[in-house]
Every structure is written in C-alpha cells, then in structure tokens.
Design a protein around this motif. Structure first.
Motif, PDB file in Angstrom:
ATOM      1  N   GLN A   1       0.864  -1.180   0.000  1.00  0.00           N
ATOM      2  CA  GLN A   1       0.000   0.000   0.000  1.00  0.00           C
ATOM      3  C   GLN A   1       0.902   1.232   0.000  1.00  0.00           C
ATOM      4  O   GLN A   1       1.838   1.305   0.799  1.00  0.00           O
ATOM      5  N   VAL A   2       0.627   2.178  -0.896  1.00  0.00           N
ATOM      6  CA  VAL A   2       1.483   3.359  -1.024  1.00  0.00           C
ATOM      7  C   VAL A   2       0.647   4.630  -0.961  1.00  0.00           C
ATOM      8  O   VAL A   2      -0.537   4.626  -1.307  1.00  0.00           O
TER       9      VAL A   2
ATOM     10  N   ILE B   1       0.718   8.350  -7.297  1.00  0.00           N
ATOM     11  CA  ILE B   1      -0.644   8.293  -6.752  1.00  0.00           C
ATOM     12  C   ILE B   1      -0.665   7.266  -5.624  1.00  0.00           C
ATOM     13  O   ILE B   1       0.212   6.412  -5.537  1.00  0.00           O
ATOM     14  N   GLY B   2      -1.678   7.352  -4.787  1.00  0.00           N
ATOM     15  CA  GLY B   2      -1.834   6.375  -3.717  1.00  0.00           C
ATOM     16  C   GLY B   2      -2.601   5.153  -4.189  1.00  0.00           C
ATOM     17  O   GLY B   2      -3.378   5.225  -5.139  1.00  0.00           O
TER      18      GLY B   2
ATOM     19  N   SER C   1      -6.663   3.622  -4.745  1.00  0.00           N
ATOM     20  CA  SER C   1      -7.476   3.279  -3.575  1.00  0.00           C
ATOM     21  C   SER C   1      -8.962   3.448  -3.870  1.00  0.00           C
ATOM     22  O   SER C   1      -9.778   2.629  -3.467  1.00  0.00           O
ATOM     23  N   SER C   2      -9.308   4.529  -4.547  1.00  0.00           N
ATOM     24  CA  SER C   2     -10.699   4.816  -4.910  1.00  0.00           C
ATOM     25  C   SER C   2     -10.680   5.826  -6.056  1.00  0.00           C
ATOM     26  O   SER C   2      -9.656   6.457  -6.319  1.00  0.00           O
ATOM     27  N   GLU C   3     -11.818   5.992  -6.700  1.00  0.00           N
ATOM     28  CA  GLU C   3     -11.886   6.963  -7.790  1.00  0.00           C
ATOM     29  C   GLU C   3     -11.677   8.378  -7.262  1.00  0.00           C
ATOM     30  O   GLU C   3     -11.009   9.195  -7.884  1.00  0.00           O
ATOM     31  N   ALA C   4     -12.232   8.654  -6.084  1.00  0.00           N
ATOM     32  CA  ALA C   4     -12.085   9.990  -5.500  1.00  0.00           C
ATOM     33  C   ALA C   4     -10.625  10.285  -5.181  1.00  0.00           C
ATOM     34  O   ALA C   4     -10.119  11.373  -5.479  1.00  0.00           O
ATOM     35  N   SER C   5      -9.920   9.313  -4.583  1.00  0.00           N
ATOM     36  CA  SER C   5      -8.509   9.550  -4.259  1.00  0.00           C
ATOM     37  C   SER C   5      -7.672   9.640  -5.529  1.00  0.00           C
ATOM     38  O   SER C   5      -6.732  10.426  -5.608  1.00  0.00           O
ATOM     39  N   LEU C   6      -8.025   8.857  -6.550  1.00  0.00           N
ATOM     40  CA  LEU C   6      -7.312   8.931  -7.825  1.00  0.00           C
ATOM     41  C   LEU C   6      -7.453  10.323  -8.425  1.00  0.00           C
ATOM     42  O   LEU C   6      -6.455  10.931  -8.828  1.00  0.00           O
TER      43      LEU C   6
END
Length: 130
Positions: free
Chosen positions: A50-51, A73-74, A106-111
């Motif tokens: 996990q980054v 990106i995370g 992690s998610s579309e929002a975080s992307l």
C-alpha cells in the motif's frame, strides 16, 4: 504505448498513465533517466504494498547515483515490469515506453485528487523537467 502528452508528471520526475483497465502505470521521465545516466539496477516495490502519493517506494541506481522512485498516486502496487528487473538499462532506451510498476488506485475519488496534484507534460517541461 500511450502518448506522453497524456501522462501526468510528479515534480520528483515520475510519470503516471491512467490505462483503460483503471490501473496507473508508473515510470520515470526522460529528464530523470538523463540525469541518472546508465541505469544498472532497479529495486522495485513489493506487490501488494500500500502506497501514498509522494512516498518513496522504489530505488533506481545508475553508474552515477541512486535515486528514490516516488508513488505518483496512492493505492496498491499490483504489478512489476519483469523486463526492467532483468534489464534495467531498458529505462535509458525509451523511458516513456518502459513502465516500472502498476498501482491500483485506492478509490476513484482519491485517484482524481492525486491526479490533480500532478502536472501535464508542457508544465513539467517548463519546470522540473526543463
């Protein structure tokens, strides 16, 4: 390979390319490979790691120096480029054709948030990649 015009760049000289499968392919910029010189070794992140965006997660070494590779990106590292593991010098041949690892966001929002923190090719070439 997608056009580098669609890549997003981190100020730490990594590129990110959002692919059709939703994964982010990560590599280093031409500026980075030129500054490094002849790449001799790549220490990849671990699959499943996990980054967080901006975190140093890998190392690339050349005859001149060693340099951290940061996550643009995370998310989760889901694939490594075995060709680079076997022949790290491929990065010098065409850094925009050679990806190092892939990250599942992690998610579309975080992307979307992480991508907004990266810069387009023109801005990169005018600033950190100049």
């Amino acid at each position: 390979m997608k056009s580098q015009d669609t890549f997003k760049f981190a100020e730490t000289h990594e590129w990110a390319s959002l692919e059709e499968d939703g994964l982010i392919w990560v590599g280093i910029s031409n500026h980075a490979q030129e500054a490094l010189g002849d790449v001799m070794f790549f220490q990849a992140p671990k699959i499943g790691q996990q980054v967080k965006q901006g975190e140093a997660i890998a190392v690339i070494e050349s005859v001149k120096a060693a340099s951290d590779i940061h996550a643009p990106i995370g998310g989760e590292v889901v694939a490594l480029n075995e060709e680079v593991d076997a022949a790290p010098e491929l990065v010098n041949e065409n850094p925009y054709a050679i990806w190092l690892f892939k990250i599942k966001p992690s998610s579309e929002a975080s992307l979307n948030s992480d991508l907004a923190n990266l810069i387009a090719l023109d801005a990169y070439n005018a600033g950190p990649g100049a």
